[in-house]
Design an enzyme around this catalytic site. Structure first.
Site, PDB file in Angstrom:
ATOM      1  N   ASN A   9      40.983 -29.942 -16.702  1.00  0.00           N
ATOM      2  CA  ASN A   9      40.425 -28.593 -16.736  1.00  0.00           C
ATOM      3  C   ASN A   9      39.566 -28.497 -17.987  1.00  0.00           C
ATOM      4  O   ASN A   9      40.086 -28.386 -19.091  1.00  0.00           O
ATOM      5  CB  ASN A   9      41.567 -27.560 -16.781  1.00  0.00           C
ATOM      6  CG  ASN A   9      41.037 -26.144 -16.951  1.00  0.00           C
ATOM      7  OD1 ASN A   9      39.842 -25.895 -16.825  1.00  0.00           O
ATOM      8  ND2 ASN A   9      41.928 -25.212 -17.246  1.00  0.00           N
ATOM      9  N   LYS A  11      37.646 -26.145 -18.898  1.00  0.00           N
ATOM     10  CA  LYS A  11      37.461 -24.771 -19.399  1.00  0.00           C
ATOM     11  C   LYS A  11      35.969 -24.533 -19.665  1.00  0.00           C
ATOM     12  O   LYS A  11      35.137 -25.064 -18.931  1.00  0.00           O
ATOM     13  CB  LYS A  11      38.345 -24.541 -20.628  1.00  0.00           C
ATOM     14  CG  LYS A  11      39.800 -24.986 -20.355  1.00  0.00           C
ATOM     15  CD  LYS A  11      40.783 -24.598 -21.399  1.00  0.00           C
ATOM     16  CE  LYS A  11      42.175 -25.067 -20.987  1.00  0.00           C
ATOM     17  NZ  LYS A  11      43.216 -24.647 -21.898  1.00  0.00           N
ATOM     18  N   HIS A  95      45.029 -19.461 -13.877  1.00  0.00           N
ATOM     19  CA  HIS A  95      45.248 -20.022 -15.217  1.00  0.00           C
ATOM     20  C   HIS A  95      45.609 -18.903 -16.196  1.00  0.00           C
ATOM     21  O   HIS A  95      45.098 -17.786 -16.084  1.00  0.00           O
ATOM     22  CB  HIS A  95      43.989 -20.762 -15.682  1.00  0.00           C
ATOM     23  CG  HIS A  95      44.244 -21.607 -16.888  1.00  0.00           C
ATOM     24  ND1 HIS A  95      44.310 -21.081 -18.159  1.00  0.00           N
ATOM     25  CD2 HIS A  95      44.500 -22.930 -17.005  1.00  0.00           C
ATOM     26  CE1 HIS A  95      44.582 -22.058 -19.015  1.00  0.00           C
ATOM     27  NE2 HIS A  95      44.702 -23.193 -18.339  1.00  0.00           N
ATOM     28  N   GLU A  97      44.674 -18.321 -19.076  1.00  0.00           N
ATOM     29  CA  GLU A  97      43.522 -17.731 -19.769  1.00  0.00           C
ATOM     30  C   GLU A  97      42.833 -16.691 -18.885  1.00  0.00           C
ATOM     31  O   GLU A  97      42.309 -15.698 -19.387  1.00  0.00           O
ATOM     32  CB  GLU A  97      42.559 -18.850 -20.204  1.00  0.00           C
ATOM     33  CG  GLU A  97      43.159 -19.639 -21.365  1.00  0.00           C
ATOM     34  CD  GLU A  97      42.733 -21.092 -21.438  1.00  0.00           C
ATOM     35  OE1 GLU A  97      41.757 -21.487 -20.786  1.00  0.00           O
ATOM     36  OE2 GLU A  97      43.420 -21.857 -22.165  1.00  0.00           O
ATOM     37  N   GLU A 164      52.410 -24.386 -16.804  1.00  0.00           N
ATOM     38  CA  GLU A 164      51.749 -24.432 -18.111  1.00  0.00           C
ATOM     39  C   GLU A 164      52.359 -23.371 -19.025  1.00  0.00           C
ATOM     40  O   GLU A 164      51.916 -22.203 -18.999  1.00  0.00           O
ATOM     41  CB  GLU A 164      50.249 -24.182 -17.967  1.00  0.00           C
ATOM     42  CG  GLU A 164      49.536 -25.209 -17.113  1.00  0.00           C
ATOM     43  CD  GLU A 164      48.062 -25.326 -17.486  1.00  0.00           C
ATOM     44  OE1 GLU A 164      47.622 -26.444 -17.756  1.00  0.00           O
ATOM     45  OE2 GLU A 164      47.369 -24.295 -17.522  1.00  0.00           O
ATOM     46  N   GLY A 170      46.826 -25.804 -25.843  1.00  0.00           N
ATOM     47  CA  GLY A 170      45.876 -25.881 -26.960  1.00  0.00           C
ATOM     48  C   GLY A 170      46.522 -25.781 -28.326  1.00  0.00           C
ATOM     49  O   GLY A 170      45.836 -25.572 -29.330  1.00  0.00           O
ATOM     50  N   SER A 208      48.963 -29.322 -24.005  1.00  0.00           N
ATOM     51  CA  SER A 208      48.889 -30.357 -25.039  1.00  0.00           C
ATOM     52  C   SER A 208      49.297 -31.747 -24.539  1.00  0.00           C
ATOM     53  O   SER A 208      49.962 -32.499 -25.252  1.00  0.00           O
ATOM     54  CB  SER A 208      49.713 -29.939 -26.264  1.00  0.00           C
ATOM     55  OG  SER A 208      49.216 -28.728 -26.803  1.00  0.00           O
TER      56      SER A 208
HETATM   57  P1  13P Z   1      45.451 -28.269 -23.392  1.00  0.00           P
HETATM   58  O1  13P Z   1      45.668 -29.621 -22.741  1.00  0.00           O
HETATM   59  O2  13P Z   1      44.192 -28.217 -24.215  1.00  0.00           O
HETATM   60  O3  13P Z   1      46.668 -27.806 -24.126  1.00  0.00           O
HETATM   61  O4  13P Z   1      45.196 -27.229 -22.192  1.00  0.00           O
HETATM   62  C1  13P Z   1      46.078 -27.179 -21.145  1.00  0.00           C
HETATM   63  C2  13P Z   1      45.507 -26.318 -20.085  1.00  0.00           C
HETATM   64  O5  13P Z   1      45.417 -25.121 -20.221  1.00  0.00           O
HETATM   65  C3  13P Z   1      45.015 -26.982 -18.856  1.00  0.00           C
HETATM   66  O6  13P Z   1      44.736 -26.061 -17.869  1.00  0.00           O
END
Ligand code: 13P
Length: 248
Positions: A9, A11, A95, A97, A164, A170, A208
Site C-alpha cells: 500500500n 498510500k 484503511h 487512514e 492493522e 508507521g 511496520s
Molecule cells: P506501515 O507498513 O508503514 O506501518 O503501514 C502499514 C499500512 O498502513 C499498510 O496499509
C-alpha cells in the site's frame, strides 16, 4: 494451506515516473516467485502506467480506495468500473487512514465493498484497533464491530482481511507475532461463526512490517501475509518481504 499474500500500500507516494522506476526494478526481483501472491496498490494517478508494466506479470494491481456509487455527480471520486478499466482486479477498502481522515464508517465501508464486488473487484478489508482501545482491553470488541458492520449481508468470497492495529502503522512498533496471531484467530472465529468459507479467507497483518520481521510473523498459523506501507516503497525491501513470507 492458504497461499501467502503480500500487498504493497503505497498510500500518497510516488508519481507515475517513480512508479515506472519501481516496477522496472521490482519485477526482475520477483519473476521466479510462485509461492506467494503479490499485489501493488499505487495511487490512482499511477494505475495506468502500473497496469501497462504489470500486464504480462503475475503481480496483481489494486487501488487504495473506491466510491460506493457507480457513476454521477460525485466530484473527485472514482468508481469500481473505472478501476476495472484502469486494470485493477482488487481494491483496498476501509484503511484506518480513510476512517480517521475521511470519516469513513463501517456503513460506508460496507457500501463500498458491495459496489466493488458487484463490479467484479476483489477486496482487501482493513480493520484494527487504536492504542487506547487496546489498552482498555477493547480490541476484540472493536474487531467484532468492524467485521459485523463492514461485512453485513456479504459473503466471504473475494475478501481478504487485513488486520492493522493503528498503533503499529508507521510507528516502527510492530505487533508481536503472538499479538498478531491472537487477533487473526479472533477474526477467523468471528467469520466461522457468522459466515460460510471462513477457513479459505486470507488474513494479512499490517503495521511496520519489514524484511527483518516478516519471517517471524509468518511463522504464525493465522498470519497469511502482510499489507505493507513504508517498507514497500523500495523495490529491494518489498521483494525481500515477498520472499521472506514464503512459508517452508
Ligand atoms: P506501515 O507498513 O508503514 O506501518 O503501514 C502499514 C499500512 O498502513 C499498510 O496499509
Amino acid at each position: 494451506m492458504r497461499k501467502p499474500f503480500i500487498a504493497a500500500n503505497w498510500k500518497m507516494n510516488k508519481t507515475a515516473e517513480e512508479t515506472e522506476e519501481f516496477i522496472n526494478s521490482f519485477l526482475p526481483l520477483v519473476k521466479d516467485v510462485s509461492g506467494a501472491d503479490i499485489l501493488l496498490a499505487p495511487p490512482y494517478t499511477s494505475l495506468g502506467v502500473a497496469a501497462r508494466l504489470l500486464k504480462s506479470s503475475h503481480v496483481i494491481l489494486a487501488a487504495q480506495n473506491v466510491f460506493y456509487e457507480e457513476k454521477g455527480a460525485y466530484t473527485g471520486e472514482i468508481s469500481p468500473a473505472m478501476l476495472k478499466s484502469a486494470g485493477c482486479s482488487c481494491v483496498i477498502i476501509g484503511h484506518s487512514e480513510r476512517r480517521q481522515y475521511f470519516s469513513e464508517t463501517d456503513t460506508i465501508v460496507n457500501r463500498k465493498i458491495k459496489t466493488a464486488r458487484k463490479n467484479g473487484l476483489d477486496v482487501i478489508l482493513c480493520i484494527g484497533e487504536s492504542l487506547q482501545e487496546r489498552e482498555a482491553n477493547k480490541t476484540f470488541d472493536v474487531l467484532d464491530r468492524q467485521l459485523a458492520g463492514s461485512l453485513a449481508d456479504l459473503p466471504l468470497d473475494r475478501i481478504t482481511v487485513a488486520y492493522e492495529p493503528i498503533w503499529a502503522i508507521g510507528t516502527g512498533k510492530t505487533a508481536t507475532k503472538e499479538q498478531a496471531n491472537e487477533a487473526h484467530a479472533h477474526i477467523r472465529q468471528w467469520m466461522r461463526k457468522h459466515k460460510e468459507g471462513a477457513d479459505a479467507v486470507r488474513i494479512q497483518y499490517g503495521g511496520s512490517v519489514t524484511p527483518d520481521n516478516i519471517e517471524s510473523l509468518m511463522t504464525q498459523p493465522e498470519v497469511d501475509g502482510a499489507l505493507v506501507g513504508g517498507a514497500s516503497l523500495k523495490p529491494d525491501s518489498f521483494a525481500k518481504i515477498v520472499t521472506g513470507a514464503i512459508k517452508n
